[in-house]
Motif scaffolding. Structure first.
Motif, mmCIF file in Angstrom:
data_model
loop_
_atom_site.group_PDB
_atom_site.id
_atom_site.type_symbol
_atom_site.label_atom_id
_atom_site.label_comp_id
_atom_site.label_asym_id
_atom_site.label_seq_id
_atom_site.Cartn_x
_atom_site.Cartn_y
_atom_site.Cartn_z
ATOM 1 N N ARG A 65 -0.735 5.115 2.225
ATOM 2 C CA ARG A 65 0.737 4.706 2.585
ATOM 3 C C ARG A 65 0.787 3.338 3.103
ATOM 4 O O ARG A 65 1.664 2.325 2.942
ATOM 5 N N THR B 116 3.961 -3.844 -0.849
ATOM 6 C CA THR B 116 5.477 -4.296 -0.905
ATOM 7 C C THR B 116 5.647 -5.703 -0.026
ATOM 8 O O THR B 116 6.511 -6.237 -0.385
ATOM 9 N N GLU C 56 2.723 -0.116 1.768
ATOM 10 C CA GLU C 56 3.525 -1.010 2.538
ATOM 11 C C GLU C 56 3.010 -2.438 2.571
ATOM 12 O O GLU C 56 3.778 -3.287 2.613
#
Length: 708
Positions: free
Chosen positions: A468, A475, A472
């Protein structure tokens, strides 16, 4: 001061219990403020108002402290020197020289302009005489930016901007007090306006210059005394306490500015005296003055609430509204009118952005100085009580209304979003932490006592979290980070590593604190430039010492001692930056081999740090030519540092192993600290290459993966 009748005077035990209760209340309010995200000072004032409304001040005898003459003395003589000395002592003097024009503009012309504007607007809109309106303007021109400074530090505002606000507040308070005294004298004596302006200007200059001179001389004297004390923290703390109050009381006794004397004394001691203090004393000083400032600030704002008479304030009605309007307009004129005239905050920065100007405008709170000056006028002339009511109402408005709405203003200005560099570091920090946890869990699989299924579940959870966070991070890099932004973020981390490494050299004794502080200040300027899109300062310019600081040290040390000290400090600064550049180059080389960072960034950083390393080496060669008497062939001083630090590490290892008790180890470390102090006072000599090579083996080494 008229004494209370004996039957009504509170006992000493009652007053002591009341003060202890106030400090306990302040501590509880600090915890609540951190929990609900309210300004601490706002809660203090509200608590004071509630205590006064409930009559607790009368029951506990605290009402004896809220009398005008007593409250004024408590604020100006007991509590204020603590606050201003703590701020001045911890102010970064090396950065102050880059900001003094902007600070002076806001603190002196800005305060005078604010006084004139408030006086003019109040004189036009209210029935108050012009002389009284101007006096009220001087009282309301003293700002208390404690909430704004805390907010700026939380937001990561440019350090020069935070320094500007702190510096403005320190000198603004002194200017407001001097103006109020001069205007009050003109009001009471009935001097005509032209004569009052001429004599007032001359008195203003004399009072300011006198305060600065007294504080500077006492600061130099106490810095010399502190240098003669060998590792005695309690003695050194006492010296700073005596200097803080002694400079204020002496200047006030001589009719000069006590605040300016304490500010100057704190600045001088913090700049030329701090390096002469022992390391343990510096730690004690930081804790002592931080808590003293917290206690003084808590009592001041509780006193504001306890002293407020809401009925009297409401009776002023329309006049108070006119005063508040005048106060806001004058603050707007100073912030939006004068700050553009100062240009940049410093020569290394851009002009103050409008977002931060809005915060400076709305954050112009009034506090202790305004209340103390108003209370000193209550029984001085006929309208004194009106001045107190208006000033108290203005303080309550700024603290309760402006203070409570600062958070919303920050959100509207979109300044509450974390910096891109902070987001990146946070994500990479968590990923590194999860990797370390995963490696440890995998090692635990060989332990038969632990359930394999439980360990597998933990590993699955860690893998999911890392997936996860990695998504992030990817991104963030794709959406917000281009190549130039990534370069700036990469360089920010390099600077942070440099500061950490230089701090370790200072803690180990290889750098004096003054050399470390100057190096840190120069790197922080470069760091600020990267964070806020300022032009990056030239490394060569940062290595040059300013003329005012050099002149001050020449006066303090004498010609020959100054030459020796100058060679030592300049060498240490150049040597320290060379060491940090070499440290970064070694890390970058490791990273290049590990392929943990973009291949385009590492060569660029290597080229930059190699150029800075060459500049530092050139500076060292220049010093060998210009200061040969301070630079010898043997590294006696650094060799002593090396031996002392090896002994320290050996003692600490014995304590951890249990072969040496903590009490005996403390005595031994204290003796070594004394030897380190003596070594710092000896003649300085250059560090030979062989000893430099030996030093590199004793310094803590850092794995690049922990930082990048």
């Amino acid at each position: 001061m008229q004494r209370m009748p004996m039957e009504h005077a509170p006992s000493t035990s009652t007053l002591t219990a009341a003060l202890v209760g106030l400090m306990l209340l302040a501590t509880a309010l600090l915890l609540i403020a951190n929990r609900i995200k309210w300004p601490f000072t706002v809660l203090l004032v509200i608590a004071g108002l509630l205590l006064h409304a409930a009559g607790m001040d009368t029951l506990t005898g605290l009402d004896s402290f809220t009398r005008p003459e007593v409250a004024t003395e408590i604020i100006l003589v007991i509590l204020l020197p603590t606050l201003i000395f703590e701020s001045a002592f911890n102010l970064d003097a090396s950065r102050l020289r880059y900001n003094w024009r902007a600070i002076f503009t806001l603190a002196v012309p800005g305060t005078v302009l604010s006084t004139l504007l408030i006086g003019a607007i109040v004189g036009l809109l209210t029935p108050l005489p012009w002389e009284v309106a101007l006096l009220l303007g001087s009282v309301l021109s003293a700002t208390d930016p404690i909430s704004v400074i805390a907010l700026f530090k939380k937001l990561g505002a440019p350090k020069d901007l935070t320094l500007l606000i702190e510096g403005e507040s320190l000198f603004n308070d002194a200017t407001a007090i001097i103006l109020s005294k001069l205007l009050l004298a003109a009001l009471l004596t009935g001097i005509g306006m032209p004569d009052a302006v001429l004599s007032g200007l001359l008195s203003f200059i004399i009072i300011m210059a006198g305060g600065i001179t007294i504080g500077g001389l006492l600061g130099i004297a106490f810095a010399w005394i502190a240098g003669q004390v060998d590792d005695e923290p309690f003695v050194e703390i006492t010296l700073t306490l005596v200097l803080a109050y002694g400079s204020y009381l002496l200047a006030d006794f001589l009719g000069m500015s006590g605040i300016l004397a304490t500010v100057t004394a704190g600045l001088v001691l913090g700049s030329i005296g701090r390096p002469r203090l022992s390391t343990s004393a510096c730690r004690y000083l930081e804790n002592y003055w931080s808590y003293s400032a917290f206690a003084a600030n808590s009592l001041i704002f509780l006193l504001v609430g306890l002293r407020a008479d809401l009925g009297m304030i409401l009776d002023t009605g329309p006049i108070l509204l006119a005063v508040l309007l005048a106060m806001l307009l004058s603050r707007a004129a100073v912030i939006y009118g004068l700050t553009p005239l100062t240009g940049r905050i410093s020569r290394h920065s851009h002009p103050i952005s409008y977002s931060y100007r809005h915060l400076l405008f709305w954050g112009g709170l009034r506090g202790a100085i305004t209340l103390a000056l108003a209370l000193s006028l209550e029984h001085t002339f006929a309208l004194g009580e009106t001045i107190v009511a208006l000033a108290t109402g203005a303080v309550l408005f700024t603290v309760l209304v402006q203070g409570l709405t600062m958070g919303r203003l920050v959100q509207r200005l979109k300044l509450d979003r974390p910096e891109l560099s902070h987001q990146l570091m946070r994500l990479e920090g968590w990923i590194s932490a999860y990797w370390a946890a995963k490696a440890e869990v995998e090692n635990l699989k060989t332990t038969p006592e632990l359930s394999t299924a439980s360990l597998d579940d933990m590993l699955c959870g860690l893998d999911a979290a890392m997936t996860r966070l990695s998504a992030e991070l990817k991104t963030l890099r794709v959406e917000k980070i281009d190549l130039e932004t990534e370069w700036r973020l990469f360089l920010i981390r390099c600077f942070n590593i440099e500061i950490t490494y230089l701090h370790q050299l200072s803690e180990s004794g290889y750098l004096t604190e003054s050399a470390f502080l100057r190096l840190r200040a120069s790197i922080l300027q470069q760091l600020d430039a990267l964070r806020h899109d300022y032009p990056l300062p030239e490394h060569k310019r940062l290595m040059i010492r300013s003329k005012p600081s050099a002149l001050l040290m020449r006066c303090f040390l004498g010609r020959y001692e100054y030459r020796s000290w100058y060679g030592k400090e300049e060498y240490l600064e150049a040597w320290g930056r060379a060491q940090s550049c070499g440290h970064l180059l070694a890390i970058l080389k490791d990273m290049q081999q590990d392929h943990t960072t973009s291949n385009a960034l590492i060569p660029r950083a290597q080229q930059l740090y190699l150029s800075w390393l060459n500049i530092s080496k050139a500076r060292l060669e220049e010093l060998q030519t210009t200061h040969p008497e301070s630079i010898r062939s043997l590294g006696t001083q650094q060799l002593k540092y090396l031996i002392i630090n090896i002994q320290r590490q050996a003692i600490k290892r014995q304590v951890r192993a249990g072969t040496l008790t903590e009490g005996i180890a403390e005595i031994m470390l204290r003796e070594l600290s004394g030897e380190l102090m003596h070594a710092r006072k000896e003649k300085f000599s250059l560090l030979p290459g062989r000893i430099a090579e030996l030093l590199s083996r004793t310094r803590p080494q850092h794995r690049s993966s922990r930082y990048f």
